[in-house]
Design a protein around this motif. Structure first.
Motif, PDB file in Angstrom:
ATOM      1  N   ALA A 207       0.936  11.232  -4.074  1.00 49.22           N
ATOM      2  CA  ALA A 207      -0.042  10.515  -4.249  1.00 49.22           C
ATOM      3  C   ALA A 207      -0.200   9.529  -3.391  1.00 49.22           C
ATOM      4  O   ALA A 207       0.694   8.717  -2.745  1.00 49.22           O
ATOM      5  CB  ALA A 207      -0.058  10.083  -5.784  1.00 49.22           C
ATOM      6  N   ALA A 208      -1.575   8.803  -3.379  1.00 45.08           N
ATOM      7  CA  ALA A 208      -1.659   7.712  -2.474  1.00 45.08           C
ATOM      8  C   ALA A 208      -2.433   6.736  -3.046  1.00 45.08           C
ATOM      9  O   ALA A 208      -3.122   6.835  -3.857  1.00 45.08           O
ATOM     10  CB  ALA A 208      -2.191   7.928  -0.891  1.00 45.08           C
ATOM     11  N   LEU A 209      -2.454   5.525  -2.363  1.00 45.81           N
ATOM     12  CA  LEU A 209      -3.222   4.368  -3.126  1.00 45.81           C
ATOM     13  C   LEU A 209      -4.471   4.439  -2.364  1.00 45.81           C
ATOM     14  O   LEU A 209      -4.616   4.479  -1.294  1.00 45.81           O
ATOM     15  CB  LEU A 209      -2.661   3.056  -2.908  1.00 45.81           C
ATOM     16  N   HIS A 210      -5.606   4.109  -3.195  1.00 47.37           N
ATOM     17  CA  HIS A 210      -6.967   3.792  -2.546  1.00 47.37           C
ATOM     18  C   HIS A 210      -7.535   2.471  -3.006  1.00 47.37           C
ATOM     19  O   HIS A 210      -7.452   2.217  -4.340  1.00 47.37           O
ATOM     20  CB  HIS A 210      -7.896   5.242  -2.730  1.00 47.37           C
ATOM     21  N   ARG A 211      -8.384   2.292  -2.258  1.00 46.94           N
ATOM     22  CA  ARG A 211      -9.306   1.104  -2.938  1.00 46.94           C
ATOM     23  C   ARG A 211     -10.607   1.397  -3.088  1.00 46.94           C
ATOM     24  O   ARG A 211     -11.404   2.056  -2.249  1.00 46.94           O
ATOM     25  CB  ARG A 211      -9.413  -0.295  -1.815  1.00 46.94           C
TER      26      ARG A 211
ATOM     27  N   GLY B 177       0.975  -1.197   0.072  1.00 47.99           N
ATOM     28  CA  GLY B 177       0.089  -0.016  -0.073  1.00 47.99           C
ATOM     29  C   GLY B 177       0.870   1.196  -0.271  1.00 47.99           C
ATOM     30  O   GLY B 177       0.424   2.463  -0.066  1.00 47.99           O
ATOM     31  N   GLU B 178       2.177   1.290  -0.064  1.00 47.45           N
ATOM     32  CA  GLU B 178       2.955   2.245   0.167  1.00 47.45           C
ATOM     33  C   GLU B 178       3.269   2.860  -1.409  1.00 47.45           C
ATOM     34  O   GLU B 178       3.359   2.113  -2.235  1.00 47.45           O
ATOM     35  CB  GLU B 178       4.257   2.057   0.844  1.00 47.45           C
ATOM     36  N   VAL B 179       3.577   4.109  -1.308  1.00 49.91           N
ATOM     37  CA  VAL B 179       4.202   4.683  -2.741  1.00 49.91           C
ATOM     38  C   VAL B 179       5.343   5.688  -2.451  1.00 49.91           C
ATOM     39  O   VAL B 179       5.456   6.325  -1.489  1.00 49.91           O
ATOM     40  CB  VAL B 179       2.869   5.630  -3.274  1.00 49.91           C
TER      41      VAL B 179
ATOM     42  N   LEU C 230      -4.541   5.010  -7.954  1.00 45.81           N
ATOM     43  CA  LEU C 230      -3.715   6.170  -7.606  1.00 45.81           C
ATOM     44  C   LEU C 230      -4.394   7.410  -7.970  1.00 45.81           C
ATOM     45  O   LEU C 230      -4.831   7.505  -9.154  1.00 45.81           O
ATOM     46  CB  LEU C 230      -2.192   6.133  -8.311  1.00 45.81           C
ATOM     47  N   ARG C 231      -4.334   8.235  -7.056  1.00 45.06           N
ATOM     48  CA  ARG C 231      -5.229   9.639  -7.225  1.00 45.06           C
ATOM     49  C   ARG C 231      -4.026  10.630  -7.166  1.00 45.06           C
ATOM     50  O   ARG C 231      -3.244  10.876  -6.403  1.00 45.06           O
ATOM     51  CB  ARG C 231      -6.239  10.006  -6.011  1.00 45.06           C
TER      52      ARG C 231
END
Length: 304
Positions: A243-247, A205-207, A258-259
């Motif tokens: 940016a961060a990951l989302h579900r 889950g890390e970017v 990724l937003r």
């Protein structure tokens, strides 16, 4: 993070040195040409004598090994290359090519694609590529890097790689043969692999942002898989830093979006960076384990 990984691993410099041995030998042979044709011929003969000597010794070593030990040695890139040069590798070319394709199949799968070995005739490897990212030319570059590099590393004796057309799919796919022709038609080398062991530090889950051969790369981990993209949002042309990951709500486990922190555009990380809420596409870069190190393929000519 600035990636200069070759200097961080005690064994990496030696690995890099042996990989460049062929180039150094050729440079020395070219230098010998300054002494005239005779000097060049003598230098080439010297190289042949040394190669044949070590090849004969290696053949005797192989004769003394049991099958299990030889299999273990063949898994090492440097040893495998020496076995191939002297015709001592325990596996036939089709076995090696299939193993190479298996090694890149997870990456192709992340693009919704796959590869099949059609056959090998007169030194020509014929492949069928299916699926893949259909709308992004840069994706064809990364697919070529992953597939062709793996096949040629496993079977350097092959003469060429050809791609046969798969059956048309409803999604209007890019013609498979174009995957290998786009880069060459642009008159540039397909790119180069750069070891980036720091990628292993990313948790699920890390970017993270990395500088790889002068190119800013955004990498993220989804489960056990790593994905890398050029740090560039095609919707607003800004960096994706932050940016961060989302579900997505109701999406299955493994879904990762990724937003962009600037324009809020959403991209499907697992499916080659396709934009979810509009047109556009992130530029994917292959991530593979090469010589025991996580490496990223950076296309030549892409400005960082």
């Amino acid at each position: 993070m600035d990636a200069s990984p070759r200097e961080q691993d005690g064994t990496a410099p030696d690995e890099q040195r042996w990989r460049a041995a062929g180039d150094r030998i050729e440079t020395l042979l070219e230098a010998s040409s300054a002494g005239g044709t005779v000097a060049r011929e003598r230098a080439e003969q010297l190289v042949r004598e040394v190669v044949e000597l070590y090849g004969a010794g290696l053949a005797r070593v192989v004769d003394l090994l049991d099958t299990g030990t030889l299999e273990l040695l063949a898994r090492d890139d440097l040893v495998a290359s020496l076995l191939l040069v002297h015709g001592l590798h325990p596996h036939e070319v089709d076995v090696r090519v299939r193993a190479a394709l298996d090694s890149v199949r997870p990456y192709l799968g992340s693009h919704g694609g796959d590869v099949t070995l059609v056959g090998i005739v007169d030194g020509v490897v014929r492949l069928e590529l299916t699926g893949s990212c259909r709308s992004c030319p840069s994706s064809s570059v990364t697919l070529e890097l992953a597939v062709e590099d793996a096949v040629r590393a496993a079977a350097p004796e092959i003469e060429a790689i050809e791609v046969v057309a798969a059956q048309p799919e409803p999604a209007e796919p890019i013609a498979p043969e174009s995957l290998f022709s786009r880069v060459r038609s642009n008159d540039r080398a397909p790119g180069s692999w750069v070891a980036v062991p720091e990628l292993a530090e990313l948790g699920p889950g890390e970017v993270g942002g990395f500088t790889v051969a002068g190119l800013t790369v955004l990498a993220c981990r989804v489960g056990e898989q790593l994905f890398a993209y050029r740090d560039h949002c095609p919707a607003c042309a800004h960096s994706l830093a932050g940016a961060a990951l989302h579900r997505r709500a109701g999406a299955p486990v493994g879904d990762a979006v990724l937003r962009c922190p600037v324009c809020r555009a959403h991209y499907d990380v697992v499916r080659a960076g396709a934009r979810i809420d509009g047109d556009g596409h992130l530029e994917p870069l292959p991530v593979l384990v090469r010589s025991g190190e996580l490496s990223v393929a950076v296309p030549v000519g892409v400005p960082g």
